[in-house]
Design an enzyme around this catalytic site. Structure first.
Site, mmCIF file in Angstrom:
data_model
loop_
_atom_site.group_PDB
_atom_site.id
_atom_site.type_symbol
_atom_site.label_atom_id
_atom_site.label_comp_id
_atom_site.label_asym_id
_atom_site.label_seq_id
_atom_site.Cartn_x
_atom_site.Cartn_y
_atom_site.Cartn_z
ATOM 1 C CG ASN A 77 45.528 28.931 49.241
ATOM 2 O OD1 ASN A 77 46.241 28.288 48.549
ATOM 3 N ND2 ASN A 77 45.749 30.204 49.757
ATOM 4 C CE LYS A 98 49.114 21.628 70.264
ATOM 5 N NZ LYS A 98 48.891 19.915 70.529
ATOM 6 C CB ILE A 113 51.121 41.206 46.949
ATOM 7 C CG1 ILE A 113 51.213 40.906 48.380
ATOM 8 C CG2 ILE A 113 52.239 41.345 46.374
ATOM 9 C CD1 ILE A 113 51.519 39.199 48.348
ATOM 10 C CE LYS A 125 39.308 38.780 42.737
ATOM 11 N NZ LYS A 125 39.235 37.409 42.817
HETATM 12 O O1 PMT Z 1 48.944 26.421 42.565
HETATM 13 P P1 PMT Z 1 48.184 25.603 41.582
HETATM 14 O O2 PMT Z 1 47.661 24.275 42.475
HETATM 15 O O3 PMT Z 1 48.670 25.166 40.325
HETATM 16 O O4 PMT Z 1 46.722 26.380 41.423
HETATM 17 C C1 PMT Z 1 46.673 27.574 40.659
HETATM 18 C C2 PMT Z 1 45.837 28.883 41.239
HETATM 19 C C3 PMT Z 1 44.486 28.060 41.174
HETATM 20 C C4 PMT Z 1 46.267 29.068 42.529
HETATM 21 C C5 PMT Z 1 46.132 29.912 40.192
HETATM 22 O O5 PMT Z 1 45.776 29.549 38.890
HETATM 23 C C6 PMT Z 1 45.334 31.108 40.624
HETATM 24 O O6 PMT Z 1 43.990 31.261 40.202
HETATM 25 N N1 PMT Z 1 45.984 31.882 41.442
HETATM 26 C C7 PMT Z 1 45.351 33.237 42.226
HETATM 27 C C8 PMT Z 1 44.576 32.762 43.067
HETATM 28 C C9 PMT Z 1 44.097 33.926 44.154
HETATM 29 O O7 PMT Z 1 44.336 34.039 45.183
HETATM 30 O O8 PMT Z 1 43.036 34.553 43.286
HETATM 31 P P2 PMT Z 1 42.196 35.590 43.977
HETATM 32 O O9 PMT Z 1 41.225 35.946 42.996
HETATM 33 O O10 PMT Z 1 42.077 35.600 45.265
HETATM 34 O O11 PMT Z 1 43.538 36.959 43.816
HETATM 35 C C10 PMT Z 1 43.559 37.616 42.800
HETATM 36 C C11 PMT Z 1 44.634 38.480 42.368
HETATM 37 O O12 PMT Z 1 45.291 39.063 43.717
HETATM 38 C C12 PMT Z 1 45.713 37.117 42.236
HETATM 39 O O13 PMT Z 1 46.884 37.549 41.288
HETATM 40 C C13 PMT Z 1 46.568 37.201 43.542
HETATM 41 O O14 PMT Z 1 47.892 36.698 43.586
HETATM 42 C C14 PMT Z 1 46.502 38.810 44.261
HETATM 43 N N2 PMT Z 1 46.613 38.754 45.389
HETATM 44 C C15 PMT Z 1 45.456 38.372 46.288
HETATM 45 C C16 PMT Z 1 45.303 38.819 47.465
HETATM 46 C C17 PMT Z 1 46.454 39.505 47.999
HETATM 47 N N3 PMT Z 1 46.382 39.759 49.386
HETATM 48 N N4 PMT Z 1 47.449 40.035 47.429
HETATM 49 C C18 PMT Z 1 47.564 39.774 45.959
HETATM 50 O O15 PMT Z 1 48.378 39.835 45.550
#
Ligand code: PMT
Length: 418
Positions: free
Chosen positions: A217, A296, A316, A349
């Site tokens: 991403n 590949k 996580i 969340k």
């Molecule tokens: O890195 P930058 O370019 O500065 O951009 C910042 C950002 C937009 C990436 C950051 O501000 C942000 O929003 N990070 C979280 C992105 C994300 O994956 O959000 P989510 O809504 O999909 O996930 C929710 C939470 O669960 C997050 O804390 C994520 O780290 C966590 N997660 C998600 C999926 C997973 N399998 N394990 C996780 O721990």
């Protein structure tokens, strides 16, 4: 809140509207068992009367460098040596500029220059003044000179503006100060959070499809790295679990590099043990290829489409937040990257992943979220009694936003753990 008592605190008050809160601060410091002497700038006296502070501190308030009567009692150099901690609250933009320049043109700046005490300030000013590059430069210089900056807080200001610049509440200042004095027996320790370990995830993950291709991403890691910087500024020990990004490691931060969500999960699971705060800022891929190809993948002449079978990655942050409260479970802050209905999805969340705080950011807004240098956020949190809190943080540089997020997380962590 720890309560190391019996320190000699020189409370410096400069001229801002937040000066009225210093009366409560002086009262709380006295209640904490500290000796308090107050020094006010000329500007401060326009906002609050020295007599009020005299009544609360139980000591004469000093306002002038060249006051023969006061000097006969305790000379200013004696006062500078007396102080174990100099706490300036509020610290106005002007005072910060004068201190950063090393001015000694009134009693407070002279004492700051002459004293070997631990130095802490709580800045307070209009949000545009706080955001001004000159103030940012001065703040940086002061940190380099050993000052510890508490806040500022973000929110509605006396002038009607909204943004970072409000002085922290006296209770929060005391919490940070008491932590500092309880972990430090010498004035040289300049941190209120030196005992804290904060683990932060940042950047994207890469999920291989074959040896040369992956799913990922747009996360640049900037937000997570800014959080790491902000946490070290406050004196915490920071471990940064980083996906692949092209950023340099902030000074003082321990960085652990990973590629995939599974690797990030393994590192987080291990490093979160014993940590005080865990912040999941990484944009973790929700799915990975079930079986990445060994070689590949070749374009097939006879097929117009390709089907990939994906499987779910471990969540996580939910795993860490799902740990039993104590021991082993840190205070957990998650992010929510949304493109619509920010508050609803972020709250979902917070609940579903059992987080203590969630930082919602709308990644559909131009110039904010992924990649750029600015961001805005909606903080939602829930305390031990299930009470909810909410704070909007307007668009600002990621480093400023990170400071506000870290401040909120540490305040809530400190409230929850006492
Ligand atoms: O890195 P930058 O370019 O500065 O951009 C910042 C950002 C937009 C990436 C950051 O501000 C942000 O929003 N990070 C979280 C992105 C994300 O994956 O959000 P989510 O809504 O999909 O996930 C929710 C939470 O669960 C997050 O804390 C994520 O780290 C966590 N997660 C998600 C999926 C997973 N399998 N394990 C996780 O721990």
């Amino acid at each position: 809140m720890s309560s190391a008592s019996g320190r000699r605190i020189l409370l410096g008050i400069s001229g801002g509207i937040a000066a009225y809160k210093s009366a409560q601060l002086a009262r709380l410091l006295k209640q904490g068992g500290h000796e308090v002497r107050v020094v006010m700038t000329q500007g401060a006296q326009a906002f609050i009367a020295p007599l009020t502070l005299q009544a609360l501190s139980g000591e004469p308030v000093r306002t002038s460098l060249l006051d023969p009567e006061a000097e006969a009692g305790m000379g200013h150099i004696e006062l500078a040596r007396w102080a174990e901690i100099i706490l300036v609250a509020p610290a106005t933009a002007d005072l910060m500029a004068r201190l950063a320049q090393g001015h000694a043109d009134d009693l407070l700046t002279t004492l700051c220059l002459a004293s070997p005490a631990q130095k802490i300030m709580a800045p307070a000013m209009n949000q545009a003044m706080w955001a001004h590059p000159a103030t940012a430069r001065n703040a940086e210089q002061l940190r380099e000179d050993g000052w510890q900056l508490l806040g500022p807080d973000s929110g509605e200001q006396a002038c009607g503006d909204v943004g970072p610049g409000r002085m922290l509440e006296p209770e929060s200042i005391c919490a940070a100060l008491f932590d500092a004095t309880s972990t430090s027996t010498t004035p040289a320790v300049a941190s209120s959070n030196s005992g804290l370990h904060i683990v932060i995830t940042a950047g994207p993950t890469r999920e291989p499809l074959d040896p040369v291709r992956y799913l990922s991403n747009h996360s640049s890691g900037k937000m997570g790295y800014a959080l790491a910087t902000a946490a070290t500024e406050l004196g915490a020990r920071v471990t940064l679990i980083s996906g692949p990004v092209s950023l340099t490691t902030p000074p003082g931060v321990q960085r652990v590099d990973v590629e995939t969500a599974v690797q990030m999960a393994e590192a987080a699971e291990q490093l979160a043990n014993g940590a005080d705060v865990f912040i999941g800022c990484a944009a973790v891929a929700d799915y990975r290829a079930e079986t990445p190809a060994e070689h590949k993948l070749k374009k097939r002449a006879d097929e117009d489409s390709l089907t990939l079978r994906l499987v779910k990655n471990p969540d996580i942050i939910a795993a860490i937040a799902g740990r039993a409260r104590s021991p082993g479970r840190p205070y957990v802050v998650g992010f929510a990257a949304e493109t619509r209905d920010l508050e609803d999805y972020a709250r979902d969340k917070l609940t579903r992943k059992n987080l203590d705080m969630v930082v919602g950011n709308d990644v559909s807004l131009v110039g904010l979220g992924f990649g750029g240098d600015n961001n805005a956020a909606l903080l939602l949190w829930r305390d031990m009694e299930g009470r909810e809190g909410r704070q909007e943080l307007p668009p600002q540089p990621k480093i400023e936003l990170a400071r506000a997020i870290i401040h909120h997380a540490l305040s809530q962590h400190s409230i929850n753990s006492h």
